[in-house]
Design a protein around this motif. Structure first.
Motif, PDB file in Angstrom:
ATOM      1  N   PHE B  75       0.863  -1.184   0.008  1.00 40.77           N
ATOM      2  CA  PHE B  75       0.697  -0.327  -0.180  1.00 40.77           C
ATOM      3  C   PHE B  75       0.938   0.898   0.483  1.00 40.77           C
ATOM      4  O   PHE B  75       0.570   2.494  -0.818  1.00 40.77           O
ATOM      5  CB  PHE B  75      -1.136  -0.149   1.239  1.00 40.77           C
ATOM      6  CG  PHE B  75      -1.456   1.315   1.961  1.00 40.77           C
ATOM      7  CD1 PHE B  75      -2.708   1.605   0.795  1.00 40.77           C
ATOM      8  CD2 PHE B  75      -1.384   2.225   2.497  1.00 40.77           C
ATOM      9  CE1 PHE B  75      -3.553   2.751   0.673  1.00 40.77           C
ATOM     10  CE2 PHE B  75      -1.670   3.946   1.997  1.00 40.77           C
ATOM     11  CZ  PHE B  75      -3.285   3.830   1.794  1.00 40.77           C
ATOM     12  N   VAL B  76       1.952   1.469   0.871  1.00 40.82           N
ATOM     13  CA  VAL B  76       2.401   2.263   1.119  1.00 40.82           C
ATOM     14  C   VAL B  76       3.568   2.610  -0.230  1.00 40.82           C
ATOM     15  O   VAL B  76       3.677   4.167  -0.732  1.00 40.82           O
ATOM     16  CB  VAL B  76       4.221   2.177   2.187  1.00 40.82           C
ATOM     17  CG1 VAL B  76       4.526   3.274   2.094  1.00 40.82           C
ATOM     18  CG2 VAL B  76       2.978   2.243   3.823  1.00 40.82           C
ATOM     19  N   LEU B  77       4.214   1.080  -0.986  1.00 43.52           N
ATOM     20  CA  LEU B  77       4.674   1.831  -1.786  1.00 43.52           C
ATOM     21  C   LEU B  77       3.957   1.757  -3.260  1.00 43.52           C
ATOM     22  O   LEU B  77       4.217   3.170  -4.304  1.00 43.52           O
ATOM     23  CB  LEU B  77       5.348   0.288  -2.656  1.00 43.52           C
ATOM     24  CG  LEU B  77       6.220  -0.033  -4.434  1.00 43.52           C
ATOM     25  CD1 LEU B  77       6.993   0.587  -3.836  1.00 43.52           C
ATOM     26  CD2 LEU B  77       6.030  -1.338  -4.298  1.00 43.52           C
ATOM     27  N   GLY B  78       2.721   1.709  -2.878  1.00 39.88           N
ATOM     28  CA  GLY B  78       0.981   1.916  -4.203  1.00 39.88           C
ATOM     29  C   GLY B  78       1.067   3.734  -4.115  1.00 39.88           C
ATOM     30  O   GLY B  78       1.054   4.241  -5.242  1.00 39.88           O
ATOM     31  N   TYR B  79       0.634   3.619  -2.830  1.00 36.22           N
ATOM     32  CA  TYR B  79       0.220   5.316  -2.818  1.00 36.22           C
ATOM     33  C   TYR B  79       2.168   6.321  -2.806  1.00 36.22           C
ATOM     34  O   TYR B  79       1.699   7.538  -3.638  1.00 36.22           O
ATOM     35  CB  TYR B  79       0.744   5.447  -1.019  1.00 36.22           C
ATOM     36  CG  TYR B  79       0.266   6.827  -1.015  1.00 36.22           C
ATOM     37  CD1 TYR B  79      -1.584   7.127  -0.504  1.00 36.22           C
ATOM     38  CD2 TYR B  79       0.660   8.057  -0.875  1.00 36.22           C
ATOM     39  CE1 TYR B  79      -1.991   8.135  -0.136  1.00 36.22           C
ATOM     40  CE2 TYR B  79       0.039   9.385  -0.255  1.00 36.22           C
ATOM     41  CZ  TYR B  79      -0.933   9.312   0.346  1.00 36.22           C
ATOM     42  OH  TYR B  79      -1.590  10.563   0.744  1.00 36.22           O
ATOM     43  N   ALA B  80       2.777   6.041  -3.089  1.00 36.63           N
ATOM     44  CA  ALA B  80       4.481   6.910  -2.818  1.00 36.63           C
ATOM     45  C   ALA B  80       4.832   6.573  -4.699  1.00 36.63           C
ATOM     46  O   ALA B  80       4.935   8.023  -5.230  1.00 36.63           O
ATOM     47  CB  ALA B  80       5.363   6.707  -2.309  1.00 36.63           C
TER      48      ALA B  80
END
Lengths: 241, 290, 339
Positions: B75-80
């Motif tokens: 999720f963090v990777l995608g958000y970033a």
């Protein structure tokens, strides 16, 4: 005046909603007529059907006696109908000249010939100074003129102009009016225009067709229709001109 | 061949297909809202699989324990990724966005190659070889767990988009970008959230899939393609369509492997895609194109 | 025709182009074997990129599966040489026809059924993947075990069977690249070129101006496919071995289109500049890593990916348009002078 464009019983519904119903009118050879009416009256739908973009549910369209409904848009252009889009569609990445060359290739065999013809059209529309600029850099009034230039370059017998005056300043409108009048008078091009700008309609059109809710509610000279109670009613009902 | 073999193969295909469906759901959600095709989708899934394998081999953590942490990390990777790299590209032409994500995919694949090497890695849990027997039907326990989890997550996602304010706001962005701007939604943040959610989906699918198949760096590009096949079959942008497409592709692959040869199973999946594109380009459950 | 070729081109641009050509013609005499293979690779990508650019750069139809046509050309010529000893020049018309036909079928189906945009792009990937797996299982062309063209005798250059030294291959691909540039220039200045660009910019508007968009899109696909398959023939006889896994894979398709996209989509020089940049960068990285002593598989590609990311983000129209401005080669934007 023999009819160049004959529209007979044209109808179109979008998911049950009748946009145009049983529309019948004709435009004579060499005539300069206007199609007016409040927003949503079905004017652009009518144009799209004549130009072959939308297939009508019923009805016929004849151009100079030849049946043209059911043809594709490019075939209708080759049959002699030039049209502009209400929401302008310039080839943004191409130069102004190249935009018009695409249109001119419709009636010219060589690119060189089309290029010469395109330059003439640009002169006529006052865009010559911009010929090398990308179309994306034009202002809205210039884009409207480019739209007309391209359609004109296809060498049409009938020009369908969809709100080419919208967004123009009064002086620009007068210029466009002059250009269209010249095209009509000198080259004998028949013109049917959709227009909201009454100043232009009054100055140009000898005959006006008024649409409302997909139907024709009045026809006549500009003076006649502006006095017609049904016409006033249709406009007052919506936007009170 | 006896009938139960067909049934066995079909059920196994269906279970794998549900996990495929969860993976494709991520792609579909991202495309449906952000209108960007995530060409790094399979690579993101491979990343999740590697994380699961690494946690299992070095720390002995069961893949199910890794479900939430890995999904959160993705999720963090995608958000970033959306906030930092893709958002500035929203109004660029498709091929431009495509190149951007291809670059991301190249980076991800090769980081995996550097860190984990080219060899296949897998998870061998205590229940790896368990199976359930119902009459003559035998199914792998891992596949059942994986499929059940995939269904559960997909259900939670449906509920999120249907019942929460945030989910509704995201759907509003998808339906009408200008309108969403006008009513004051922070579209770019919602896009980043959506990409994060899509990435979390594919992350969870990766954790589950690591129970079923081995992971290699070359898995990423292959599964990116598979995800395309699935979402287009089911209908790009349709959430139930992604699940249905996953099941169909899972079944097609399994049956093609049985009737023809396993190495050609991809051809049937792509054949299915070509047929769908030609006869129902919006996909089985997709909305009409236009 | 020559007038069409050079009309509009600024004199400085023409001079620079001829200088570049002279340098490339002289290159085999000046560079070592390694650099020559790099140059061959660059020209191969320049040629193939030019071919792909017709479809996407000119006509706006995004193909992500052009490895399909490379593969079809490569396999047609290589298999006929392998089985019957046919010269690639004899197989050439057949290879072009096969690729053109496959392109035509795909175009016919896609354009008739209204498959466009992302869907069209994914269709092209799917067909290429379909071919990859199909060739993997087709034993007449070697299947997954590969097809091997009988190896060249390096001491003797035989242009007829395309067996010979790297130097011969270099001049063949240089000639192809120059030819492709000239053909594309003529095309762009022809009716088809104008119509393609119109379709790329706005298909509805093109139709309204009398352009049969279906027909011109078909021309673009067929031409691009046929030209690309010629690159495939070169590929087969230069590398001497073909594996479906390597030839048809999506990685190959992406490799082909990096050049024109990085260089400048729809421009004539973009594919060439892009090929130099991309291949040059990759090889320079390779060398640099060797020097530093980093020998990790994948490290080069990571850096490559990062460079790609940066270029795509910083230069949305590719390298060539700003470079052209820098060199003072921009076409004139004003004045009435008839060019």
């Amino acid at each position: 005046m023999p009819a160049l464009l004959e529209v007979d019983g044209l109808s179109k519904s979008f998911s049950g909603l009748r946009a145009v119903s049983n529309l019948t009118f004709s435009v004579g050879q060499g005539e300069l007529a206007a199609l007016i009416g409040p927003n949503g009256a079905g004017k652009t739908t009518c144009f799209s059907m004549i130009a072959g973009v939308i297939r009508p549910d019923a009805g016929r369209v004849h151009l100079d006696g030849r049946r043209v409904d059911g043809l594709r848009a490019d075939q209708i252009c080759r049959a002699g109908v030039g049209r502009t889009f209400q929401v302008v569609k310039p080839f943004a990445g191409l130069s102004v000249l190249d935009n018009v060359i695409v249109g001119a290739l419709n009636t010219h065999r060589t690119v060189a010939g089309a290029s010469r013809a395109a330059d003439e059209v640009l002169d006529l529309l006052g865009l010559a100074a911009k010929r090398g600029h990308p179309a994306a850099s034009l202002t809205l009034p210039e884009r409207k003129r480019l739209e007309v230039a391209r359609a004109l370059a296809t060498g049409p017998r009938l020009l369908l102009l969809d709100e080419v005056m919208a967004g123009l300043r009064p002086t620009e409108i007068d210029l466009m009016v002059q250009v269209l009048r010249d095209l009509n008078a000198r080259r004998g091009i028949t013109i049917l225009l959709i227009e909201h700008v009454m100043r232009a309609v009054m100055a140009l059109a000898r005959r006006v067709i008024v649409m409302h809710h997909g139907e024709i509610i009045a026809r006549g000279t500009p003076q006649e229709v502006t006095r017609n109670p049904a016409v006033i009613e249709s406009y007052l009902g919506e936007e009170a001109v | 061949m006896p009938a139960e073999i067909y049934l066995n193969v079909a059920v196994n295909g269906l279970l794998t297909g549900l996990v495929y469906g969860l993976m494709a759901l991520g792609l579909s959600v991202i495309f449906g809202v952000v209108r960007v095709v995530n060409f790094a989708h399979g690579e993101m899934m491979a990343l999740a699989m590697y994380a699961t394998v690494a946690a299992f081999t070095s720390l002995g953590l069961d893949p199910f324990l890794m479900l939430v942490p890995v999904a959160a990390a993705l999720f963090v990777l995608g958000y970033a990724l959306q906030a930092g790299v893709i958002n500035p590209f929203i109004n660029r032409p498709e091929h431009s966005q495509f190149m951007l994500l291809v670059a991301v995919a190249i980076i991800l694949v090769n980081i995996q190659l550097i860190v984990f090497g080219p060899d296949a890695r897998s998870v061998q849990t205590s229940y790896s070889f368990d199976s359930f027997q119902i009459g003559k039907l035998i199914v792998d326990a891992s596949k059942v767990y994986a499929a059940a989890t995939a269904l559960l997550i997909a259900g939670a996602l449906f509920a999120f988009f249907r019942f929460t304010i945030l989910g509704k706001a995201i759907r509003a962005c998808a339906d009408n970008y200008a309108g969403a701007l006008v009513v004051g939604l922070d579209v770019k943040r919602l896009y980043a959230l959506t990409f994060g959610i899509g990435a979390a989906c594919v992350g969870a699918a990766g954790v589950m899939l690591s129970l079923v198949i081995d992971v290699t760096p070359s898995l990423g590009p292959a599964y990116t393609l598979l995800a395309f096949v699935i979402v287009i079959t089911g209908g790009l942008g349709s959430m139930p369509g992604a699940l249905l497409g996953g099941v169909l592709v899972g079944l097609t692959e399994a049956l093609a492997g049985l009737f023809y040869t396993p190495s050609a199973k991809g051809m049937f999946a792509f054949g299915l895609l070509v047929l769908v594109l030609l006869f129902r380009p919006q996909g089985i459950l997709g909305k009409k194109l236009g | 025709m020559i007038a069409t070729l050079v009309a509009d081109v600024p004199r400085r641009g023409l001079v620079l182009l001829l200088l570049l050509l002279a340098a490339l013609v002289a290159a085999p005499l000046l560079v070592n074997d390694y650099l020559l293979t790099v140059l061959i690779l660059i020209l191969y990508f320049a040629y193939a990129g030019q071919a792909w650019n017709i479809m996407m750069g000119f006509a706006g139809q995004l193909s992500l599966g052009h490895a399909l046509y490379v593969g079809l050309g490569a396999y047609t010529a290589a298999a006929l040489f392998f089985h019957f000893g046919l010269s690639p020049w004899i197989s050439l018309p057949l290879a072009l026809a096969v690729s053109g036909l496959v392109g035509a079928i795909m175009g016919l189906l896609a354009f008739r059924f209204g498959v466009a945009g992302v869907y069209f792009a994914i269709l092209t990937i799917a067909v290429a993947e379909f071919a990859r797996i199909g060739f993997d299982h087709w034993s007449w062309v070697g299947g997954s075990a590969g097809l091997f063209v009988p190896v060249a005798n390096y001491t003797q250059n035989d242009l007829w069977t395309l067996r010979g030294s790297p130097r011969m291959f270099y001049y063949v691909i240089l000639a192809l690249t120059v030819l492709a540039l000239l053909v594309c220039r003529l095309l762009l200045k022809s009716r088809a070129g104008y119509y393609w660009q119109a379709i790329r910019e706005d298909e509805d508007a093109a139709r309204a101006l009398g352009v049969n968009t279906f027909r011109y899109k078909m021309y673009a696909v067929v031409l691009s496919a046929a030209m690309t398959s010629l690159a495939g023939i070169f590929f087969a006889f230069y590398y001497n071995n073909l594996f479906p896994e390597q030839v048809f894979t999506i990685g190959r398709s992406i490799e082909l289109i990096l050049g024109p996209i990085i260089g400048g989509l729809g421009t004539l020089i973009g594919p060439i500049v892009g090929a130099f940049l991309i291949t040059g960068l990759a090889e320079a990285l390779h060398e640099a890593m060797l020097r530093i002593g980093i020998d990790v598989p994948g490290a080069k590609q990571v850096f490559y990916g990062v460079c790609l990311l940066v270029v795509v983000m910083a230069l949305p129209h590719g390298v060539w348009p700003p470079l052209r401005r820098l060199l003072g080669l921009d076409p004139k934007t004003s004045g009435k002078g008839k060019a």
